[in-house]
Scaffold this active site. Structure first.
Site, mmCIF file in Angstrom:
data_model
loop_
_atom_site.group_PDB
_atom_site.id
_atom_site.type_symbol
_atom_site.label_atom_id
_atom_site.label_comp_id
_atom_site.label_asym_id
_atom_site.label_seq_id
_atom_site.Cartn_x
_atom_site.Cartn_y
_atom_site.Cartn_z
ATOM 1 N N CYS A 278 28.962 19.947 -0.782
ATOM 2 C CA CYS A 278 29.305 19.280 0.053
ATOM 3 C C CYS A 278 29.479 17.221 0.480
ATOM 4 C CB CYS A 278 29.880 20.328 0.953
ATOM 5 S SG CYS A 278 31.616 19.066 2.088
ATOM 6 N N CYS B 216 36.882 17.413 0.078
ATOM 7 C CA CYS B 216 35.618 17.757 1.150
ATOM 8 C C CYS B 216 36.490 17.305 2.756
ATOM 9 C CB CYS B 216 34.801 16.127 0.692
ATOM 10 S SG CYS B 216 33.186 16.676 2.187
HETATM 11 P P1 FAD Z 1 27.293 29.860 -4.201
HETATM 12 O O1 FAD Z 1 28.640 30.137 -3.274
HETATM 13 O O2 FAD Z 1 25.780 29.173 -3.138
HETATM 14 O O3 FAD Z 1 26.604 31.222 -4.770
HETATM 15 C C1 FAD Z 1 25.749 31.253 -5.663
HETATM 16 C C2 FAD Z 1 25.456 32.579 -5.993
HETATM 17 O O4 FAD Z 1 24.709 32.468 -7.070
HETATM 18 C C3 FAD Z 1 24.808 32.906 -4.810
HETATM 19 O O5 FAD Z 1 24.934 34.328 -4.120
HETATM 20 C C4 FAD Z 1 23.090 33.043 -4.929
HETATM 21 O O6 FAD Z 1 22.206 34.727 -4.946
HETATM 22 C C5 FAD Z 1 23.361 33.563 -6.949
HETATM 23 N N1 FAD Z 1 21.929 33.643 -7.713
HETATM 24 C C6 FAD Z 1 20.706 32.485 -7.293
HETATM 25 N N2 FAD Z 1 20.415 31.994 -7.965
HETATM 26 C C7 FAD Z 1 20.825 33.347 -9.117
HETATM 27 C C8 FAD Z 1 20.096 34.169 -10.472
HETATM 28 N N3 FAD Z 1 19.147 33.915 -10.891
HETATM 29 N N4 FAD Z 1 20.796 35.188 -10.724
HETATM 30 C C9 FAD Z 1 21.611 35.349 -9.743
HETATM 31 N N5 FAD Z 1 22.220 35.513 -9.370
HETATM 32 C C10 FAD Z 1 22.296 34.521 -8.651
HETATM 33 N N6 FAD Z 1 33.136 23.417 0.141
HETATM 34 C C11 FAD Z 1 34.493 23.362 -0.211
HETATM 35 O O7 FAD Z 1 34.939 23.029 -0.325
HETATM 36 N N7 FAD Z 1 35.023 22.623 1.361
HETATM 37 C C12 FAD Z 1 33.924 22.611 2.210
HETATM 38 O O8 FAD Z 1 34.102 22.196 3.961
HETATM 39 C C13 FAD Z 1 32.562 22.561 2.348
HETATM 40 N N8 FAD Z 1 31.732 22.998 3.619
HETATM 41 C C14 FAD Z 1 30.282 23.376 3.197
HETATM 42 C C15 FAD Z 1 29.088 23.260 4.173
HETATM 43 C C16 FAD Z 1 28.399 23.749 4.098
HETATM 44 C C17 FAD Z 1 26.920 23.376 4.728
HETATM 45 C C18 FAD Z 1 27.207 23.884 2.623
HETATM 46 C C19 FAD Z 1 25.983 24.398 2.466
HETATM 47 C C20 FAD Z 1 28.359 24.053 2.030
HETATM 48 C C21 FAD Z 1 29.820 23.530 1.809
HETATM 49 N N9 FAD Z 1 30.985 23.714 0.890
HETATM 50 C C22 FAD Z 1 31.772 23.488 1.211
HETATM 51 C C23 FAD Z 1 30.457 23.814 -0.951
HETATM 52 C C24 FAD Z 1 30.383 25.413 -1.155
HETATM 53 O O9 FAD Z 1 30.392 26.250 -0.283
HETATM 54 C C25 FAD Z 1 30.160 25.572 -2.837
HETATM 55 O O10 FAD Z 1 30.314 24.715 -2.702
HETATM 56 C C26 FAD Z 1 30.293 26.533 -3.288
HETATM 57 O O11 FAD Z 1 29.705 28.103 -2.538
HETATM 58 C C27 FAD Z 1 29.994 27.106 -4.177
HETATM 59 O O12 FAD Z 1 30.254 28.501 -5.216
HETATM 60 P P2 FAD Z 1 28.670 28.545 -5.889
HETATM 61 O O13 FAD Z 1 29.320 30.141 -6.757
HETATM 62 O O14 FAD Z 1 28.721 27.544 -7.131
HETATM 63 O O15 FAD Z 1 28.115 29.266 -5.569
#
Ligand code: FAD
Length: 423
Positions: A172, A352
């Site tokens: 983000c 965003c």
């Molecule tokens: P995550 O949701 O971070 O999940 C990754 C998962 O993988 C976690 O549960 C972790 O424990 C697990 N993991 C890590 N390493 C391992 C491993 N070795 N083995 C097994 N599991 C593992 N997005 C929007 O669309 N709109 C917004 O307004 C927005 N605002 C945001 C504001 C903030 C402050 C933040 C921090 C993020 C924001 N985002 C927003 C971004 C959004 O949260 C992420 O893009 C989204 O969560 C990505 O999903 P993901 O599953 O790739 O990662």
């Protein structure tokens, strides 16, 4: 509720699909695969006990959401049809079609989906991790710390507030600024703006990567009287002394370091792919998962797919991107298991919602190359201006859509595009 699965020593369990990560991407893609084919056996490997709706952390930092609404126990979010291993993956052995877990056990797959998100590199800024949570040093990127941001904002009546943004890519990309605009709006409404020196220190050279949204953001920078510093990278923090150190390029080609005192510092760390990806042959040159832009299949290992923040594709790393990516991975993965051509294409959509004030949002929606991809009517997203309707969407609708839509395989506004060429 679902109980997690364990592997007896020495035994290698096999699942048709193994998903690494139970965040926004891992859970959504599991739901999208199951929706299309209920006979496919799916395992999720996820070490955490709590699932976070991270887009809500900005709203907690702005005093809009209560922190509790952004988290749920992992067992409530993991779908009942998957086997959950509450472990972390330490390596992928793509020759054996196995992942290695942190207890040394292995799990075999026919197809692997990598969705472990990204790593916040707190130690990339000297002294930051130790400084967080006291002396006015905070970060909405830190689990549980957005409430401290809101405490700091409410208590600050005079002095200097610094907001930093690290080099791209980050998740983000607008979130460092969102924290700043919501804080500045509060200070303006409280009548203390004139007693505050608000500074934005951005490692990059522009306010936002897609030029269409920059004029609207500049208008808010002017309204709040924010001092913007480009190519100014936070490199060190001394919490007790309340000093931040920024690095800027000097005219002679060398870098210069500048100390700036603060009363409040909202810091965002540099970000990178998890180690088991970035130090593996699955990574691209930048250390991110090397995927085909459209199919989201790995460029060289055909039974590995990926989505979410770990991806090396050039989209904005957002949950909104995940919403569009999950059905694409589900369709293409099932097609590849059936030896059929992959037809679904991801066009790089990311979004965003830039919270420029409490009650209004500039909703940035764009795909690869910064091409605008508005998916809402003009009264919500008029392209470049802040709207109240976009705030209503973020504050009132998106959390429900996340928990009850995206994570459950209800693919709202997420129909995949069709590829023009087939493999
Ligand atoms: P995550 O949701 O971070 O999940 C990754 C998962 O993988 C976690 O549960 C972790 O424990 C697990 N993991 C890590 N390493 C391992 C491993 N070795 N083995 C097994 N599991 C593992 N997005 C929007 O669309 N709109 C917004 O307004 C927005 N605002 C945001 C504001 C903030 C402050 C933040 C921090 C993020 C924001 N985002 C927003 C971004 C959004 O949260 C992420 O893009 C989204 O969560 C990505 O999903 P993901 O599953 O790739 O990662």
């Amino acid at each position: 509720m679902i109980s997690n699965t364990t592997t007896p020593k020495g035994e290698v369990k096999t699942h048709t699909v193994v998903i690494v990560g139970g965040g926004a991407a891992g859970i959504s893609v599991a739901a999208s695969i199951h929706k299309r084919d209920r006979d496919i056996g799916i395992a999720i490997i996820e070490p955490a006990s709590t699932h976070h709706y991270q887009p809500g952390w900005t709203m907690v930092g702005g005093g809009v959401f209560r922190p509790e609404v952004t988290s749920r126990p992992m067992p409530e979010v993991i779908p009942p049809f998957v086997s959950w291993y509450q472990k972390a993956v330490t390596a992928v052995d793509q020759d054996k079609n196995q992942v290695v877990l942190d207890d040394g056990s292995c799990i075999e797959y026919k197809a692997l989906v990598l969705a472990p998100g990204l790593e916040l590199n707190w130690s990339g800024i000297e002294g930051l991790e130790a400084a967080l949570g006291s002396n006015g040093v905070t970060s909405n990127y830190r689990e549980g710390m957005a409430s401290y941001t809101w405490d700091m904002v409410q208590n600050l009546k005079q002095g200097r507030a610094l907001f930093s943004q690290p080099p791209m890519p980050i998740k983000c990309a607008g979130a460092p600024q969102k924290a700043m605009y919501l804080s500045a709006d509060y200070w303006l409404k409280q009548g203390v703006q004139s007693k505050l020196d608000v500074q934005f220190h951005n490692a990059g050279a522009v306010l936002f990567g897609v030029p269409a949204y920059v004029p609207a953001l500049e208008a808010y920078i002017e309204k709040y009287g924010i001092d913007v510093n480009f190519q100014s990278t936070l490199v060190a923090v001394n919490g007790p002394a309340k000093i931040a150190v920024f690095r800027t390029p000097g005219a002679d080609g060398n870098h210069q370091e500048r100390e700036v005192s603060f009363d409040m510092l909202h810091a965002v760390p540099p970000q990178r792919a998890p180690k088991f990806i970035r130090e593996s042959t699955l990574a691209n040159e930048g250390g991110w998962l090397d995927l085909e832009d459209d199919t989201l299949r790995h460029k060289t290992v055909p039974n590995i797919f990926g989505l979410g923040d770990v991806s090396g594709t050039g989209n904005a790393k957002t949950a909104a991107a995940v919403r569009k990516q999950a059905p694409v991975v589900a369709e293409n993965l099932i097609a590849s298991l059936r030896n059929e051509p992959m037809r679904a294409a991801y066009l790089g959509y990311g979004s965003c919602p830039l919270t420029v004030e409490n009650g209004k949002i500039v909703l940035a929606e764009f795909g690869y190359g910064g091409v605008l991809q508005p998916s809402f009517p003009k009264w919500i997203n008029d392209g470049t201006q802040a709207t109240k309707a976009a705030w209503w969407l973020k504050a009132k609708q998106l959390p429900t859509l996340y928990w009850h839509g995206m994570l459950k395989g209800r693919e709202w506004l997420a129909r995949p595009a069709v590829r023009s060429t087939n493999d």
